[in-house]
Design an enzyme around this catalytic site. Structure first.
Site: not given
Lengths: 239, 239
Positions: A149-151
């Site tokens: 997820v995300c970074t």
């Protein structure tokens, strides 16, 4: 028409299962003081390991945790269960200040079947720690699916997992993903990207959509609909 | 046209602020063993108190926590900050098994300006504990706004706050809301309902939409757009 019937049947199943506060599965143990809770026994369920670390973004892991937790609680017959694993000490301070106690440290973690790597500003520390990257590599050795997820995608890139794969991350980190590994085919528009056995998502809130997609991959589209209904999630995700 | 310009300006501001893992605000402290972290100093910011209790549903509070946390981190000039408050011991076991350490117990909580009551199966225990309901009543005495997510509305109903107000809750608990207080005008369709200074939301994932609505009420619609952009949230909510 058949799909329609399946969805209706699933909604009924969800009504009988998760009922937004009535659900009887889970824990009623009172935890006192600074005492750490005992790690969970996951029985014969396959484990979905959610990685925790200082500076992890709260919703990055809590969204997927909720999706997988509701799935496990309402449909134990599917035999998947989320477990939380900390890379270092069990108590973790998240990016926005929430303190969470992981069920397991890396060293004491049960075998993992699916690994989910969330993002958050803590990635910047981890990306320069060879021992942390090595732990992530070790955790993925036997898994059937890795999700970020995300970074979190930046950690997977650093670990060399996204080579020549399609992947995405938070809008602010898309260029960094290319910088870490120029062979990655960066998808700048999708909410999540299935790059084979590596599913990456865009920023923060997209982890919920991606987790529902993972449920659909592992448990079928009808089950993903069940879980979304339980969480009263009105689809950004598409099956 | 003016609104369009405002949204573009906000997106630029968000780019300069929260950057999905680059954000520099927050904490880097390493927490070890079972040691409890020190409570936060909230400075001169107004506090958004998120109530925690055993059996609280993870996403019910983590969604709004993320929204308010990102708001506070990226726009400290708005002077709102989330704090977590446990009704009993600081360490709380959530409905799906996540262990969280609240910043404050009820007894040691700072003054609260906005109170958010999440739901989760723990509501069933609390609703029959007069001392817990009394604590919720006490916490709301000086607040300007009260919000609930999911079955948190049932606790507000039990505390007598929703009398003759419009309100909603998780789809599975709509009838219970009426049973607890027949004067409540139950909205069975809206994702969240502004019933004056009481904003209630439907189930679990709807807390994110509601929290963004609260940001728009307290900080303006443009700020709510900034925060949604930071979290890469593609609107179910409407301003």
């Amino acid at each position: 028409m058949l799909l329609g019937s399946t969805v209706i049947a699933s909604a009924v199943a969800a009504t009988a299962g998760f009922t937004g506060g009535y659900v009887s599965s889970g824990h009623d143990t009172n935890i006192t003081g600074g005492e750490l809770p005992a790690p969970e026994n996951v029985g014969d369920a396959k484990t979905i390991g959610l990685l925790l670390f200082d500076g992890v973004e709260e919703l990055d892991f809590a969204g997927p945790w909720e999706v997988f937790g509701a799935w496990a609680a309402d449909f134990p017959q599917d035999k998947y269960k989320p477990v939380s694993i900390s890379l270092a000490s069990r108590q973790v301070r998240c990016a926005q200040g929430l303190d969470v106690v992981a069920q397991h440290t890396y060293e004491a973690a049960p075998p993992i079947d699916v690994l989910l790597v969330p993002g958050g500003k803590g990635w910047r520390t981890l990306v320069d720690q060879p021992e942390s990257i090595a732990k992530i590599q070790k955790l993925t050795e036997r898994v059937e699916l890795v999700a970020s997820v995300c970074t979190g995608a930046l950690l997977l890139a650093k670990a060399g997992f996204l080579k020549n794969r399609r992947a995405t991350t938070h809008w602010s980190a898309l260029d960094t993903l290319t910088q870490l590994d120029s062979t990655i085919i960066v998808d700048r528009n999708s909410r999540y990207v299935d790059g084979g056995n590596y599913v990456t998502s865009s920023g923060v809130s997209a982890g919920v959509d991606m987790a529902l997609y993972v449920v659909s991959k592992l448990g079928g589209p009808s089950r993903a609909n069940d879980v979304a209904h339980a969480l009263q999630y009105t689809h950004q995700w598409q099956l």
